[in-house]
Design a protein around this motif. Structure first.
Motif, PDB file in Angstrom:
ATOM      1  N   LYS A 171      -5.910  -8.092  -8.625  1.00  0.00           N
ATOM      2  CA  LYS A 171      -5.124  -7.103  -7.884  1.00  0.00           C
ATOM      3  C   LYS A 171      -5.978  -6.539  -6.749  1.00  0.00           C
ATOM      4  N   PRO A 172      -5.359  -5.951  -5.741  1.00  0.00           N
ATOM      5  CA  PRO A 172      -6.141  -5.302  -4.683  1.00  0.00           C
ATOM      6  C   PRO A 172      -6.680  -3.962  -5.170  1.00  0.00           C
ATOM      7  N   PRO A 173      -7.750  -3.441  -4.572  1.00  0.00           N
ATOM      8  CA  PRO A 173      -8.233  -2.107  -4.940  1.00  0.00           C
ATOM      9  C   PRO A 173      -7.144  -1.055  -4.764  1.00  0.00           C
ATOM     10  N   THR A 174      -7.129  -0.069  -5.634  1.00  0.00           N
ATOM     11  CA  THR A 174      -6.106   0.975  -5.581  1.00  0.00           C
ATOM     12  C   THR A 174      -6.119   1.703  -4.242  1.00  0.00           C
ATOM     13  N   ALA A 175      -7.318   1.860  -3.654  1.00  0.00           N
ATOM     14  CA  ALA A 175      -7.447   2.582  -2.377  1.00  0.00           C
ATOM     15  C   ALA A 175      -6.676   1.925  -1.238  1.00  0.00           C
ATOM     16  N   PRO A 189       0.665  -2.734   2.362  1.00  0.00           N
ATOM     17  CA  PRO A 189      -0.470  -1.809   2.239  1.00  0.00           C
ATOM     18  C   PRO A 189      -0.272  -0.563   3.083  1.00  0.00           C
ATOM     19  N   ALA A 190      -0.499   0.590   2.483  1.00  0.00           N
ATOM     20  CA  ALA A 190      -0.336   1.843   3.211  1.00  0.00           C
ATOM     21  C   ALA A 190      -1.570   2.163   4.060  1.00  0.00           C
ATOM     22  N   SER A 191      -2.753   1.773   3.578  1.00  0.00           N
ATOM     23  CA  SER A 191      -3.989   2.041   4.330  1.00  0.00           C
ATOM     24  C   SER A 191      -4.912   0.836   4.219  1.00  0.00           C
ATOM     25  N   PRO A 192      -4.586  -0.248   4.944  1.00  0.00           N
ATOM     26  CA  PRO A 192      -5.290  -1.517   4.772  1.00  0.00           C
ATOM     27  C   PRO A 192      -6.759  -1.498   5.174  1.00  0.00           C
ATOM     28  N   MET A 193      -7.194  -0.475   5.933  1.00  0.00           N
ATOM     29  CA  MET A 193      -8.579  -0.454   6.381  1.00  0.00           C
ATOM     30  C   MET A 193      -9.464   0.435   5.509  1.00  0.00           C
ATOM     31  N   SER A 194      -8.942   0.979   4.427  1.00  0.00           N
ATOM     32  CA  SER A 194      -9.733   1.884   3.600  1.00  0.00           C
ATOM     33  C   SER A 194     -10.823   1.153   2.845  1.00  0.00           C
ATOM     34  N   ASP A 195     -10.695  -0.156   2.698  1.00  0.00           N
ATOM     35  CA  ASP A 195     -11.682  -0.962   1.974  1.00  0.00           C
ATOM     36  C   ASP A 195     -11.673  -2.360   2.583  1.00  0.00           C
ATOM     37  N   ALA A 196     -12.861  -2.943   2.729  1.00  0.00           N
ATOM     38  CA  ALA A 196     -12.943  -4.290   3.317  1.00  0.00           C
ATOM     39  C   ALA A 196     -12.151  -5.303   2.507  1.00  0.00           C
ATOM     40  N   CYS A 198      -9.294  -4.929   1.262  1.00  0.00           N
ATOM     41  CA  CYS A 198      -7.858  -4.825   1.520  1.00  0.00           C
ATOM     42  C   CYS A 198      -7.366  -5.975   2.394  1.00  0.00           C
ATOM     43  N   LEU A 199      -8.188  -6.379   3.362  1.00  0.00           N
ATOM     44  CA  LEU A 199      -7.802  -7.461   4.261  1.00  0.00           C
ATOM     45  C   LEU A 199      -7.992  -8.830   3.622  1.00  0.00           C
ATOM     46  N   LEU A 200      -8.742  -8.879   2.533  1.00  0.00           N
ATOM     47  CA  LEU A 200      -9.007 -10.153   1.863  1.00  0.00           C
ATOM     48  C   LEU A 200      -7.950 -10.477   0.809  1.00  0.00           C
ATOM     49  N   TRP A 201      -7.196  -9.465   0.376  1.00  0.00           N
ATOM     50  CA  TRP A 201      -6.178  -9.717  -0.646  1.00  0.00           C
ATOM     51  C   TRP A 201      -5.135 -10.696  -0.131  1.00  0.00           C
ATOM     52  N   ASN A 202      -4.711 -11.619  -1.004  1.00  0.00           N
ATOM     53  CA  ASN A 202      -3.701 -12.607  -0.633  1.00  0.00           C
ATOM     54  C   ASN A 202      -2.819 -12.860  -1.848  1.00  0.00           C
ATOM     55  N   ASN A 203      -1.505 -12.829  -1.637  1.00  0.00           N
ATOM     56  CA  ASN A 203      -0.576 -13.051  -2.739  1.00  0.00           C
ATOM     57  C   ASN A 203      -0.527 -14.501  -3.206  1.00  0.00           C
ATOM     58  N   ASP A 204      -1.134 -15.393  -2.484  1.00  0.00           N
ATOM     59  CA  ASP A 204      -1.271 -16.775  -2.946  1.00  0.00           C
ATOM     60  C   ASP A 204      -2.035 -16.749  -4.269  1.00  0.00           C
ATOM     61  N   SER A 206      -3.651 -18.791  -5.861  1.00  0.00           N
ATOM     62  CA  SER A 206      -4.943 -19.475  -5.902  1.00  0.00           C
ATOM     63  C   SER A 206      -6.014 -18.699  -5.134  1.00  0.00           C
ATOM     64  N   LEU A 207      -5.589 -17.608  -4.451  1.00  0.00           N
ATOM     65  CA  LEU A 207      -6.532 -16.819  -3.654  1.00  0.00           C
ATOM     66  C   LEU A 207      -6.701 -15.403  -4.200  1.00  0.00           C
ATOM     67  N   LEU A 208      -5.565 -14.666  -4.336  1.00  0.00           N
ATOM     68  CA  LEU A 208      -5.585 -13.288  -4.847  1.00  0.00           C
ATOM     69  C   LEU A 208      -6.754 -12.519  -4.232  1.00  0.00           C
ATOM     70  N   CYS A 209      -7.647 -11.970  -5.100  1.00  0.00           N
ATOM     71  CA  CYS A 209      -8.797 -11.237  -4.563  1.00  0.00           C
ATOM     72  C   CYS A 209     -10.106 -11.940  -4.935  1.00  0.00           C
ATOM     73  N   TYR A 210     -10.042 -13.276  -5.116  1.00  0.00           N
ATOM     74  CA  TYR A 210     -11.237 -14.023  -5.533  1.00  0.00           C
ATOM     75  C   TYR A 210     -12.337 -14.002  -4.477  1.00  0.00           C
ATOM     76  N   ASN A 211     -11.983 -13.678  -3.220  1.00  0.00           N
ATOM     77  CA  ASN A 211     -12.996 -13.565  -2.171  1.00  0.00           C
ATOM     78  C   ASN A 211     -13.500 -12.137  -2.007  1.00  0.00           C
ATOM     79  N   CYS A 212     -12.953 -11.213  -2.790  1.00  0.00           N
ATOM     80  CA  CYS A 212     -13.276  -9.795  -2.634  1.00  0.00           C
ATOM     81  C   CYS A 212     -14.592  -9.428  -3.318  1.00  0.00           C
TER      82      CYS A 212
END
Length: 269
Positions: A171-175, A189-196, A198-204, A206-212
């Protein structure tokens, strides 16, 4: 078989039994998805437990059939294995001592930051060379897929005590302020820049937040949690092995004394 050899044989049988929780702890650790994907954490405890079992068996045979050379080899090998197991325990305790988790208001689970863990873990697990392999392994596992089967409504999921790995990778960070659709599908996302991350999250899936970074921290959180649990059983086993070893050393010396006295008596007669 002399009294001292009887004692040594019994002690080696106890040492053999003490190897069982060590092997069981190692197998339990190896079965976890995070240890499966971080191969160098996977088998050392199992290997040490198996070696302790074999050495204890050799010591039992040596004591039962009064093979002094085999007993001496047993004492040497067991000392080496106990030292190695102590090194593994101390190392695991030191590198898992910091806890990178923090509570999130209104959530049953915790979230994790990389800077909350030891530098050794961060350097050896999350460097780019290792993480590419770990990320692929995690994506191919069913770590996140289980969440969609277990939780349906937002209230169920937000109150759940999911693992650090699930919290960081699935899941993406709550922030970030994403809206819940299901545990692995989030939108708007309501505040996509609050955490780096946030931009890495992907609903795919096979991707999700594995790069986070949160996923890397979640993996370290899982390793810490599992090794801490395993350490309880390993510490008990090590204490038993040390006590058995010290008594076995004394019994071995007594057996040598008995053997020398018997030979002297036979020569005198």
């Amino acid at each position: 078989m002399g009294v001292s050899n009887n004692i040594t044989a019994i002690l080696n049988f106890i040492a053999l039994l003490a190897s069982v929780p060590i092997i069981a702890s190692g197998i339990w650790l190896a079965s976890k998805a995070d240890n499966e994907c971080t191969h160098y954490f996977r088998w050392p405890v199992v290997i040490l437990g198996a070696l302790i079992l074999l050495v204890s068996l050799a010591g039992f045979v040596g004591a039962y059939w009064n093979r002094q050379g085999l007993l001496a080899l047993y004492l040497f090998c067991m000392a080496v294995l106990i030292v190695l197991l102590l090194i593994v325990l101390v190392f695991a305790f030191v590198v898992t001592r910091p806890d990178g988790g923090y509570s999130v208001p209104g959530r049953g689970y915790r979230e994790y930051r990389l800077d909350g863990f030891s530098s050794w873990l961060r350097d050896h697990v999350t460097n780019s060379g290792n993480w590419n392999k770990i990320r692929t392994c995690l994506a191919e596992s069913n770590v996140c897929g289980r969440l969609t089967q277990n939780y349906v409504s937002p209230d169920q999921f937000f109150a759940a005590h999911i693992s650090p790995l699930e919290s960081g990778c699935c899941k993406p960070p709550t922030a970030c302020g994403y809206n819940y659709v299901n545990p692995t599908l989030w939108v708007n996302p309501a505040s996509p820049m609050s955490d780096a991350d946030c931009l890495l999250w992907n609903n795919d899936q096979s991707l999700l937040c594995y790069n986070c970074n949160s996923c890397k921290a979640g993996l370290l959180g899982n390793l810490r949690k599992e090794w801490r649990r395993a350490n309880v059983f390993l510490i008990v086993a090590v204490v038993v092995l040390i006590c058995v070893y010290l008594i076995a050393c004394s019994a071995f010396k007594n057996a040598q004394t008995e053997d020398l006295f018997r030979r002297y008596k036979q020569g005198w007669v």
